[in-house]
Write a protein that holds these residues in place. Structure first.
Motif, short mmCIF file in Angstrom:
data_model
loop_
_atom_site.label_atom_id
_atom_site.label_comp_id
_atom_site.label_asym_id
_atom_site.label_seq_id
_atom_site.Cartn_x
_atom_site.Cartn_y
_atom_site.Cartn_z
N SER A 1 0.92 -1.41 0.46
CA SER A 1 -0.15 -0.35 -0.01
C SER A 1 0.52 1.38 0.20
CB SER A 1 -0.73 -0.07 0.67
OG SER A 1 -1.86 -0.82 1.29
N VAL A 2 1.91 1.51 -0.39
CA VAL A 2 3.07 2.62 -0.59
C VAL A 2 3.31 2.82 -1.55
CG1 VAL A 2 5.49 2.85 0.16
CG2 VAL A 2 4.65 1.61 1.88
N TYR A 3 2.82 3.78 -1.75
CA TYR A 3 3.37 4.97 -3.40
C TYR A 3 4.63 4.18 -4.51
CZ TYR A 3 -1.22 7.03 -2.56
OH TYR A 3 -2.76 6.98 -2.40
N PRO A 4 4.48 4.02 -5.21
CA PRO A 4 5.72 4.05 -6.41
C PRO A 4 6.37 5.57 -6.36
CG PRO A 4 4.32 4.49 -7.68
CD PRO A 4 3.64 3.67 -6.35
N ASN B 187 1.00 11.65 -11.03
CA ASN B 187 0.29 10.84 -11.45
C ASN B 187 -1.54 9.82 -11.25
OD1 ASN B 187 -2.35 11.11 -14.33
ND2 ASN B 187 -0.48 9.74 -15.46
N GLY B 188 -2.56 9.61 -10.92
CA GLY B 188 -3.67 9.23 -10.68
C GLY B 188 -3.41 9.45 -8.71
N HIS B 189 -2.55 9.91 -8.49
CA HIS B 189 -2.95 10.60 -6.91
C HIS B 189 -2.89 12.16 -6.55
CE1 HIS B 189 -1.62 6.17 -6.54
NE2 HIS B 189 -0.44 6.57 -6.77
N GLY B 190 -3.28 12.72 -7.51
CA GLY B 190 -2.79 14.21 -7.48
C GLY B 190 -2.09 14.99 -5.94
N VAL B 191 -2.04 16.01 -6.02
CA VAL B 191 -1.64 16.63 -4.99
C VAL B 191 -2.15 16.22 -3.70
CG1 VAL B 191 -0.39 19.31 -4.02
CG2 VAL B 191 -1.19 18.89 -6.56
N GLN B 192 -1.39 15.89 -2.72
CA GLN B 192 -1.47 14.46 -1.51
C GLN B 192 -0.36 15.48 -0.25
OE1 GLN B 192 -3.17 12.51 -0.70
NE2 GLN B 192 -4.49 12.19 -2.95
N TRP B 193 -1.08 15.88 1.06
CA TRP B 193 -0.06 16.15 1.76
C TRP B 193 0.03 14.77 2.72
CZ3 TRP B 193 -1.41 14.19 7.54
CH2 TRP B 193 -0.23 15.04 7.60
N VAL B 194 1.54 14.80 3.18
CA VAL B 194 1.44 13.94 3.28
C VAL B 194 2.70 13.73 5.03
CG1 VAL B 194 4.83 12.36 2.96
CG2 VAL B 194 3.80 13.42 1.29
N GLY B 195 2.96 14.46 4.98
CA GLY B 195 3.50 14.84 6.90
C GLY B 195 3.75 15.84 7.75
N ASP B 196 3.87 16.20 8.24
CA ASP B 196 4.52 17.47 9.18
C ASP B 196 5.73 16.66 10.18
OD1 ASP B 196 3.01 19.41 8.15
OD2 ASP B 196 1.78 18.36 9.33
N HIS B 197 7.22 18.08 9.39
CA HIS B 197 7.94 17.51 10.91
C HIS B 197 8.14 18.81 11.86
CE1 HIS B 197 10.29 14.03 9.63
NE2 HIS B 197 8.79 13.29 9.00
N ALA C 148 0.97 6.64 6.46
CA ALA C 148 2.23 5.50 5.76
C ALA C 148 1.79 5.35 4.15
CB ALA C 148 0.81 4.35 6.55
N VAL C 149 0.88 5.74 3.12
CA VAL C 149 0.51 5.23 1.71
C VAL C 149 2.39 5.89 1.22
CG1 VAL C 149 -1.48 5.40 2.06
CG2 VAL C 149 -0.24 7.22 1.76
N TYR C 150 3.49 7.19 2.44
CA TYR C 150 4.42 7.55 1.77
C TYR C 150 5.33 6.81 2.14
CZ TYR C 150 2.21 10.53 -1.54
OH TYR C 150 0.62 11.35 -1.71
#
Length: 262
Positions: free
Chosen positions: A56-59, A90-100, A128-130
């Protein structure tokens, strides 16, 4: 077993050790001046990376990462940084990944040490997908030195995973280093090296380690601006093969402006 399946299986064994390509930077020891804000945009694109969805982790192939970094100077020896990671694909659009969040302290200039020394600690979350390891903690010692036209920096970072499949790995070792030469007053060019050796007490075999070498250029156009561009190659199977990166930063001195008005 086909080459595709073998490659996917190899990536499963190594992906947990590879750090995300969101903020690709070798830190210098200086901190942001008090009552100043540094705003940076880290732009990284992977023309040739991992091409499969695994567990389930994106390429990473053809992912573009945009990271906003805000760093506020507290004193002449301390600062606090905050990151917002995003990804577009492509296929996932713009996604928020996380914060530090990253507080940092350095040896004050008044001590007159012959080298620059600082230490940052960074705590953060990634979806988790990233990244299968979602909560992480990093301690990054920073050592640098200007020798004539040469600039040298070393970041022997230590990492600890709080939540994810690598939580039992213990302390990881992810060093980074930089060597740059001032060809002119404006242009500094050289190399940056990034690695993830897995556990510091039990390093992975070389083919499972992350290894990246970047040819980079820094443009010192003004003390208020930071400009860094580079192209990186990853020679091991655990590393994206090609990455293009850029950093654009701008310093805002709100404290001085206020005093000027008075």
């Amino acid at each position: 077993m086909s080459a595709t399946v073998f490659g996917a299986c190899m990536w499963v064994c190594t992906a947990m050790h590879a750090q995300g390509n969101y903020e690709i930077q070798v830190y210098g020891s200086e901190t942001v001046a008090p009552k100043s804000l540094m705003v940076e945009l880290h732009s990284n694109f992977t023309p040739d990376g991992q091409k499969y969805v695994i567990d389930s982790v994106y390429p990473t192939n053809h992912q573009e990462h945009e990271t906003l970094e805000l760093t506020e100077g507290i004193t002449d020896w301390s600062e606090v940084g905050f990151y917002v990671f995003t990804s577009e694909q492509n296929g996932h659009g713009v996604q928020w990944v996380g914060d530090h969040i990253r507080p940092r302290v350095r040896v004050p200039p008044s001590w007159h040490w012959p080298i620059g020394v600082s230490v940052s600690t960074e705590v953060g979350y990634q979806r988790a997908v990233y990244s299968p390891d979602t909560w992480t903690w990093e301690i990054r010692p920073i050592i640098d030195k200007q020798i004539g036209r040469w600039y040298l920096a070393f970041n022997p970072a230590l990492e600890r995973i709080w939540h994810g499949p690598d939580v039992n790995q213990g302390v990881g070792f992810s060093p980074a280093a930089k060597a740059g030469y001032d060809f002119t007053k404006v242009i500094n060019a050289g190399f940056e090296y990034y690695a993830d050796y897995c556990s510091i007490t039990s390093p992975c075999p070389v083919h499972q380690q992350q290894q990246q070498l970047f040819a980079v250029t820094d443009l010192n156009v003004s003390p208020k601006w930071e400009i860094n561009v580079g192209v990186g190659v990853g020679p091991t199977s655990a590393t994206d093969h090609w990455i293009v990166k850029g950093i654009l930063g701008r310093r805002f001195d709100w404290g001085r402006n206020k005093s000027d008005v008075q």
